[in-house]
Design a protein around this motif. Sequence first.
Motif, PDB file in Angstrom:
ATOM      1  N   LEU A   3       0.836  -1.191   0.000  1.00  0.00           N
ATOM      2  CA  LEU A   3       0.000   0.000   0.000  1.00  0.00           C
ATOM      3  C   LEU A   3       0.874   1.245   0.000  1.00  0.00           C
ATOM      4  N   VAL A  28     -14.471   2.984  -8.207  1.00  0.00           N
ATOM      5  CA  VAL A  28     -14.233   2.330  -6.924  1.00  0.00           C
ATOM      6  C   VAL A  28     -15.518   1.656  -6.461  1.00  0.00           C
ATOM      7  N   GLU A 100       1.499  -1.821  -9.280  1.00  0.00           N
ATOM      8  CA  GLU A 100       1.959  -0.467  -9.596  1.00  0.00           C
ATOM      9  C   GLU A 100       2.553  -0.399 -11.001  1.00  0.00           C
ATOM     10  N   THR A 103      -0.359  -0.572 -13.436  1.00  0.00           N
ATOM     11  CA  THR A 103      -1.117   0.674 -13.467  1.00  0.00           C
ATOM     12  C   THR A 103      -0.384   1.747 -14.253  1.00  0.00           C
ATOM     13  N   ALA A 122     -10.088   0.731  -9.586  1.00  0.00           N
ATOM     14  CA  ALA A 122      -9.245   0.624  -8.396  1.00  0.00           C
ATOM     15  C   ALA A 122      -9.099  -0.835  -7.991  1.00  0.00           C
ATOM     16  N   GLY A 123      -7.936  -1.163  -7.441  1.00  0.00           N
ATOM     17  CA  GLY A 123      -7.699  -2.528  -7.013  1.00  0.00           C
ATOM     18  C   GLY A 123      -8.225  -2.814  -5.628  1.00  0.00           C
ATOM     19  N   LEU A 124      -7.918  -1.933  -4.669  1.00  0.00           N
ATOM     20  CA  LEU A 124      -8.299  -2.159  -3.277  1.00  0.00           C
ATOM     21  C   LEU A 124      -8.536  -0.818  -2.609  1.00  0.00           C
ATOM     22  N   ALA A 126      -9.077   2.862  -2.151  1.00  0.00           N
ATOM     23  CA  ALA A 126      -8.610   3.948  -3.025  1.00  0.00           C
ATOM     24  C   ALA A 126      -7.559   4.780  -2.329  1.00  0.00           C
ATOM     25  N   ASP A 129      -4.445   3.070  -3.058  1.00  0.00           N
ATOM     26  CA  ASP A 129      -4.438   2.291  -4.285  1.00  0.00           C
ATOM     27  C   ASP A 129      -3.632   3.002  -5.369  1.00  0.00           C
ATOM     28  N   THR A 131      -4.054   3.380  -8.466  1.00  0.00           N
ATOM     29  CA  THR A 131      -4.797   4.178  -9.435  1.00  0.00           C
ATOM     30  C   THR A 131      -5.016   5.618  -8.959  1.00  0.00           C
ATOM     31  N   THR A 132      -4.982   5.835  -7.645  1.00  0.00           N
ATOM     32  CA  THR A 132      -5.172   7.181  -7.105  1.00  0.00           C
ATOM     33  C   THR A 132      -4.011   8.095  -7.478  1.00  0.00           C
ATOM     34  N   LYS A 163     -12.802   3.913   0.257  1.00  0.00           N
ATOM     35  CA  LYS A 163     -13.032   3.882  -1.184  1.00  0.00           C
ATOM     36  C   LYS A 163     -13.103   5.276  -1.789  1.00  0.00           C
TER      37      LYS A 163
END
Length: 384
Positions: A3, A28, A100, A103, A122-124, A126, A129, A131-132, A163
Amino acid sequence: MTLGLERVEALLRSLGSPESALGVVQVVGTNGKGTTAVALSLALEELGQPAGAYLSPHVLSYVERVVIRGRRVSEEEFAAGMDRAISTADAHGIPASQFELLTAGAVGMFREAGLSWAVLEAGLGARHDATTAARPGAVVLTNVGRDHAEILGETIEERAREKLGGLREGAVLILGTSDPRVVRIAREEASRRGARLIGPVEGEGEPEGWGMAPYAACNVALGVRAAELLLGREVPDRGRIARRVPHLLPGRFEIHRLGEVPVVVDGGHNPEGVEAVLRAVRSVFGNRPLGVVFGVLRDKDIGSMLVPVRGEAGLLVLTRPEDERAADPGWVRREFGLHDTRIVEDVGEAVELAAREMAERGGVVLVTGSLYTCAAALGRLRAG
């Protein structure tokens, strides 16, 4: 699982900040993210805006994760895009995780393709995550259910806040659920972060006759509506988008046959997902006898997932997904008192056993519990 955003932010900068050339939408939620993301990207295309979608996880091939202008990328395109990300990470000493790299590689591919929009699933959560890190200008929240409680929190409210952790000032939040607990948190987070809240838009224009599970149709409707809200124009032919979505998302209410027996493959991997697919099976096949092949990962809420399964299944076959986190089917039977179930370790063999028994009863087979279980089942079913 790693994370935090530091590594992926550094990687994106080293790639020349490809996200800055794109309108980024982050999708999300607990369920329906992939369907919503694909429909959103297709709707943007339908409205004249070149778009791509980044999805996770894949079922049969990594190329499923990247969609550009309505088509899945080729293996050669995928390899070239990911090679750029991996080589850049190595050159700059960035210890990026697999997710990562995927992405950042996908975002780079979208820029290279000259797209206007990137829709990122999103994977998990936000907040942490990858993607953020692409700094989404819009966030679509599908729903909040029971999954990853050990990381995202025990309550709906806690999970909703996680999320919405990618929400930033000036962003648009499109809410796809009318759950009052989630609506309250969405209002609070949008106000606190200086974002604009639209919705709930749950079920707006939900179509009939699209030939897909009701829950999937609802997610398609949300994705299309999100595109319309972002661009301020209506999609002329929603049905055309709906017909294209299933080809880009394997393992979501995918119907095959073994002999005369319908076999539904669906990657429901939390209680809400399993409940939704069981409702969909009944809506399509009525009260025909149901055999369920169930394989799940250890970190899931297995007991809650099994409650609706036990209520519907005339035959329950426990199996083992092809993943190191797979729950041992013998342990599942003992732990949850499933004394009248069968155990078949190999997923393909489990599907064949269930199909033989349902053939005698005029029934239907459902394979569910995990996308990893679905992958193994599809390997058998698509082989003929």
